[in-house]
Design a protein around this motif. Structure first.
Motif, mmCIF file in Angstrom:
data_model
loop_
_atom_site.group_PDB
_atom_site.id
_atom_site.type_symbol
_atom_site.label_atom_id
_atom_site.label_comp_id
_atom_site.label_asym_id
_atom_site.label_seq_id
_atom_site.Cartn_x
_atom_site.Cartn_y
_atom_site.Cartn_z
ATOM 1 N N THR A 325 0.827 -1.186 0.000
ATOM 2 C CA THR A 325 0.000 0.000 0.000
ATOM 3 C C THR A 325 0.874 1.253 0.000
ATOM 4 O O THR A 325 0.589 2.221 -0.687
ATOM 5 C CB THR A 325 -0.896 0.012 1.247
ATOM 6 N N SER A 326 1.964 1.201 0.761
ATOM 7 C CA SER A 326 2.803 2.391 0.882
ATOM 8 C C SER A 326 3.687 2.630 -0.345
ATOM 9 O O SER A 326 4.345 3.657 -0.444
ATOM 10 C CB SER A 326 3.674 2.284 2.127
ATOM 11 N N LEU A 327 3.712 1.693 -1.284
ATOM 12 C CA LEU A 327 4.535 1.889 -2.484
ATOM 13 C C LEU A 327 3.676 2.044 -3.747
ATOM 14 O O LEU A 327 4.185 1.897 -4.862
ATOM 15 C CB LEU A 327 5.516 0.718 -2.656
ATOM 16 N N LYS A 328 2.393 2.354 -3.563
ATOM 17 C CA LYS A 328 1.468 2.448 -4.699
ATOM 18 C C LYS A 328 1.983 3.384 -5.802
ATOM 19 O O LYS A 328 1.878 3.080 -6.981
ATOM 20 C CB LYS A 328 0.088 2.933 -4.223
ATOM 21 N N GLU A 329 2.521 4.525 -5.387
ATOM 22 C CA GLU A 329 2.971 5.500 -6.388
ATOM 23 C C GLU A 329 4.258 5.074 -7.088
ATOM 24 O O GLU A 329 4.625 5.615 -8.128
ATOM 25 C CB GLU A 329 3.224 6.857 -5.727
ATOM 26 N N VAL A 330 4.937 4.119 -6.496
ATOM 27 C CA VAL A 330 6.204 3.658 -7.058
ATOM 28 C C VAL A 330 5.961 2.670 -8.206
ATOM 29 O O VAL A 330 6.729 2.605 -9.171
ATOM 30 C CB VAL A 330 7.057 2.988 -5.938
ATOM 31 N N ALA A 331 4.860 1.923 -8.098
ATOM 32 C CA ALA A 331 4.591 0.847 -9.052
ATOM 33 C C ALA A 331 4.638 1.284 -10.526
ATOM 34 O O ALA A 331 5.279 0.621 -11.345
ATOM 35 C CB ALA A 331 3.260 0.179 -8.716
ATOM 36 N N PRO A 332 3.996 2.424 -10.892
ATOM 37 C CA PRO A 332 4.043 2.821 -12.316
ATOM 38 C C PRO A 332 5.466 3.121 -12.803
ATOM 39 O O PRO A 332 5.769 2.898 -13.977
ATOM 40 C CB PRO A 332 3.197 4.099 -12.374
ATOM 41 N N LEU A 333 6.330 3.600 -11.909
ATOM 42 C CA LEU A 333 7.702 3.901 -12.343
ATOM 43 C C LEU A 333 8.382 2.625 -12.834
ATOM 44 O O LEU A 333 9.145 2.632 -13.801
ATOM 45 C CB LEU A 333 8.519 4.538 -11.216
ATOM 46 N N ALA A 334 8.091 1.514 -12.162
ATOM 47 C CA ALA A 334 8.669 0.238 -12.587
ATOM 48 C C ALA A 334 7.987 -0.250 -13.866
ATOM 49 O O ALA A 334 8.639 -0.723 -14.790
ATOM 50 C CB ALA A 334 8.525 -0.794 -11.474
ATOM 51 N N ARG A 335 6.678 -0.083 -13.927
ATOM 52 C CA ARG A 335 5.959 -0.582 -15.097
ATOM 53 C C ARG A 335 6.438 0.078 -16.390
ATOM 54 O O ARG A 335 6.506 -0.530 -17.448
ATOM 55 C CB ARG A 335 4.450 -0.324 -14.937
ATOM 56 N N PHE A 336 6.784 1.364 -16.294
ATOM 57 C CA PHE A 336 7.081 2.119 -17.525
ATOM 58 C C PHE A 336 8.569 2.333 -17.795
ATOM 59 O O PHE A 336 8.925 3.160 -18.612
ATOM 60 C CB PHE A 336 6.352 3.470 -17.484
ATOM 61 N N HIS A 337 9.454 1.594 -17.109
ATOM 62 C CA HIS A 337 10.880 1.891 -17.309
ATOM 63 C C HIS A 337 11.437 1.453 -18.658
ATOM 64 O O HIS A 337 12.538 1.817 -19.025
ATOM 65 C CB HIS A 337 11.741 1.377 -16.139
ATOM 66 N N HIS A 338 10.661 0.667 -19.414
ATOM 67 C CA HIS A 338 11.108 0.302 -20.776
ATOM 68 C C HIS A 338 10.282 0.998 -21.856
ATOM 69 O O HIS A 338 10.358 0.639 -23.026
ATOM 70 C CB HIS A 338 11.065 -1.214 -20.978
ATOM 71 N N GLU A 339 9.489 1.983 -21.458
ATOM 72 C CA GLU A 339 8.816 2.803 -22.482
ATOM 73 C C GLU A 339 9.872 3.703 -23.124
ATOM 74 O O GLU A 339 10.875 4.036 -22.509
ATOM 75 C CB GLU A 339 7.715 3.660 -21.842
ATOM 76 N N ARG A 340 9.637 4.063 -24.379
ATOM 77 C CA ARG A 340 10.580 4.967 -25.062
ATOM 78 C C ARG A 340 9.919 6.319 -25.291
ATOM 79 O O ARG A 340 8.715 6.415 -25.503
ATOM 80 C CB ARG A 340 10.992 4.372 -26.416
ATOM 81 N N TYR A 341 10.735 7.348 -25.307
ATOM 82 C CA TYR A 341 10.237 8.711 -25.508
ATOM 83 C C TYR A 341 9.445 8.828 -26.826
ATOM 84 O O TYR A 341 8.474 9.557 -26.908
ATOM 85 C CB TYR A 341 11.430 9.677 -25.514
ATOM 86 N N ASP A 342 9.856 8.076 -27.859
ATOM 87 C CA ASP A 342 9.157 8.154 -29.153
ATOM 88 C C ASP A 342 7.955 7.207 -29.242
ATOM 89 O O ASP A 342 7.332 7.069 -30.303
ATOM 90 C CB ASP A 342 10.143 7.889 -30.307
ATOM 91 N N GLY A 343 7.624 6.523 -28.159
ATOM 92 C CA GLY A 343 6.426 5.670 -28.154
ATOM 93 C C GLY A 343 6.656 4.250 -28.657
ATOM 94 O O GLY A 343 5.700 3.484 -28.804
ATOM 95 N N ASN A 344 7.921 3.881 -28.912
ATOM 96 C CA ASN A 344 8.177 2.535 -29.427
ATOM 97 C C ASN A 344 8.632 1.535 -28.361
ATOM 98 O O ASN A 344 9.208 0.507 -28.678
ATOM 99 C CB ASN A 344 9.247 2.588 -30.536
ATOM 100 N N GLY A 345 8.401 1.874 -27.108
ATOM 101 C CA GLY A 345 8.844 0.967 -26.043
ATOM 102 C C GLY A 345 7.769 -0.038 -25.659
ATOM 103 O O GLY A 345 6.803 -0.256 -26.395
ATOM 104 N N TYR A 346 7.886 -0.623 -24.483
ATOM 105 C CA TYR A 346 6.894 -1.554 -23.970
ATOM 106 C C TYR A 346 6.734 -1.354 -22.468
ATOM 107 O O TYR A 346 7.594 -0.734 -21.860
ATOM 108 C CB TYR A 346 7.288 -3.007 -24.304
ATOM 109 N N PRO A 347 5.660 -1.800 -21.840
ATOM 110 C CA PRO A 347 4.572 -2.630 -22.368
ATOM 111 C C PRO A 347 3.401 -1.829 -22.968
ATOM 112 O O PRO A 347 2.586 -2.400 -23.678
ATOM 113 C CB PRO A 347 4.086 -3.370 -21.121
ATOM 114 N N ASP A 348 3.292 -0.537 -22.742
ATOM 115 C CA ASP A 348 2.073 0.184 -23.128
ATOM 116 C C ASP A 348 2.266 1.205 -24.239
ATOM 117 O O ASP A 348 1.339 1.947 -24.561
ATOM 118 C CB ASP A 348 1.477 0.863 -21.878
ATOM 119 N N LYS A 349 3.492 1.267 -24.804
ATOM 120 C CA LYS A 349 3.785 2.208 -25.888
ATOM 121 C C LYS A 349 3.374 3.644 -25.549
ATOM 122 O O LYS A 349 2.835 4.370 -26.389
ATOM 123 C CB LYS A 349 3.109 1.771 -27.191
ATOM 124 N N LEU A 350 3.610 4.035 -24.326
ATOM 125 C CA LEU A 350 3.386 5.437 -23.964
ATOM 126 C C LEU A 350 4.472 6.276 -24.630
ATOM 127 O O LEU A 350 5.533 5.766 -24.980
ATOM 128 C CB LEU A 350 3.477 5.628 -22.450
#
Ligand SMILES: [Fe+2]
Ligand SMILES: [Fe+2]
Ligand SMILES: [Fe+2]
Length: 441
Positions: A325-350
């Motif tokens: 519960t206390s690390l809720k805000e941390v979770a997205p940082l891990a989820r998106f560490h392989h996203e790329r600035y140009d949108g060609n990363g993974y897992p969500d192509k942000l």
């Protein structure tokens, strides 16, 4: 089926300690599931059926509590084993399961969690046999705590249950092993419960399963005395788990934490957000506990299939961290560490600002450490080369603002910070990081 237990009066007792303690247990239970595949959810069954048998025996509440957590976590040490270890270690037990190492690693991990002292022994001895032929300490008969004997019995039962459809084969096996592998008194009571068809068999660790053990009041009282910072305890536990799985990932996570922190500070971020990034960086690859080691350590190119498996790790990291519960805000940082600035990363192509700034920082630090450290398939490359590569991918893989802040940090500063941090316990890292801050800025 879950029992309707009237003893459960305090299921909704508010209490931070209780919640944070549960967070750690849920995290570890998820790690066990990830490490075990086909035995999915076995541990919940072992835990609750174990408590049920302990209740029949009139064991005291402390013992029941130990059986519950021992049942849930007895195989946590398996996270360090190669995926195919069941096949490789047939010499250890008759059922082709087990390796002494996992009992020792498991008890070490659980020893970090307050109030589970009694559980560490049960985990260490859950593969001891009544006739003395078990491991790791060759205990015999009554030397084996009854709680460990109960877990051993239910573990064998539910493992077989998952693969063997013919129930009488399982019963014959257990009877046959009574007095050899298993405590004969326990086998007898177990058979009685089985005949009555009254075993509690939950299939996930929800609050119903938890409250079914009916010891909430006792639990709350026990946890009230815990001194110490639960976030710190959680981070230590996670670090041990990652370390048990994969030595490289462990050192890597720390270095990425350090460099992410330096970059975030250089960008002038607020202290509290810098701290969030440090935690996200430390945990960014924790999902690798769910990836077979053969793939993580593969010396040459990965096949497409293997690459797909590897690419799941940020999503698993996020799911694991969300247990806290206390690390809720941390979770997205891990989820998106392989996203790329140009949108060609993974897992969500942000892309661009849709990727949280913390994840954009971690991406740069992650790449720097990947290039400048030894990998399974090549030797470390130079700081200069890493800077050149990261600059080259500015605006494509990486946020230019982050890259510029990173390039401002001289090599010797990064080296010093890495040297100071890498071998320290996680708990003192934050202090050292703030010390470095005052010296360098
Ligand atoms: Fe085991
Ligand atoms: Fe990663
Ligand atoms: Fe990484």
């Amino acid at each position: 089926m879950l029992p309707n237990n009237n003893l459960t009066i305090s299921r909704f007792i508010p209490g931070n300690e209780r919640r944070r303690f549960k967070d750690i247990i849920k995290f570890l239970a998820m790690v066990v599931d990830l490490a075990e595949g086909y035995k999915l959810h076995n541990n919940y069954r072992v835990a609750l059926s174990g408590v049920q048998l302990g209740t029949e025996l009139n064991l005291n509440i402390e013992s029941l509590r130990n059986i519950f957590y021992g049942g849930l976590l007895h195989d946590i040490g398996e996270v360090g084993m190669p995926t195919d270890f069941d096949e490789r270690t047939t010499q250890y037990t008759d059922e082709g399961k087990g390796n002494p190492h996992h009992t020792i690693v498991g008890s070490r991990i659980v020893s970090l969690i307050p109030t589970l002292e009694g559980v560490t022994k049960i985990i260490r001895w859950h593969h001891e046999s009544w006739d003395g032929s078990g491991f790791p300490d060759n205990l015999k008969g009554r030397e084996i705590p009854i709680e460990a004997g109960i877990i051993s019995l239910f573990d064998a039962y539910y493992v077989m249950n998952a693969v063997e459809k013919n129930k009488s084969v399982i019963e014959d096996y257990l009877k046959n092993m009574s007095g050899k592998k298993f405590n004969p008194g326990l086998v007898e009571i177990f058979m009685r419960l089985l005949k009555k068809d009254e075993l509690w068999t939950p299939d996930n660790l929800n609050d119903d399963a938890w409250s079914a053990i009916g010891m909430d009041t006792y639990e709350v009282a026990k946890l009230q005395d815990v001194k110490g910072d639960y976030v710190e305890i959680a981070l230590n536990v996670i670090a041990q788990v990652i370390d048990a799985k994969h030595k490289y990932t462990h050192g890597h996570s720390r270095r990425v934490m350090v460099l992410s922190s330096l970059i975030a500070q250089r960008m002038g971020m607020e202290k509290s957000y810098v701290h969030l990034i440090e935690q996200g960086a430390l945990l960014h690859d924790s999902g690798k506990v769910g990836i077979p080691r053969e793939i993580l350590d593969k010396p040459e190119g990965l096949s497409n299939e293997e690459y797909k498996v590897i690419k799941k790790h940020p999503v698993i990291s996020c799911a694991l961290i969300q247990n806290f519960t206390s690390l809720k805000e941390v979770a997205p940082l891990a989820r998106f560490h392989h996203e790329r600035y140009d949108g060609n990363g993974y897992p969500d192509k942000l892309d661009r600002e849709d990727i949280p700034i913390g994840a954009r920082v971690i991406a740069v630090a992650d790449t720097y450490d990947a290039i400048t450290s030894n990998r399974a398939y090549r030797k470390a490359l130079s700081d200069g080369f890493a800077r050149h590569e990261i600059r080259k991918y500015m605006g494509k893989m990486f946020d230019p603002l982050v890259v510029n802040a990173f390039l401002d940090i001289p090599e010797h500063e990064i080296k010093l910070a890495f040297d100071l941090i890498v071998n320290q316990p996680v708990s003192s890292v934050s202090n050292t990081l703030s010390h470095i801050k005052t010296n360098t800025f």
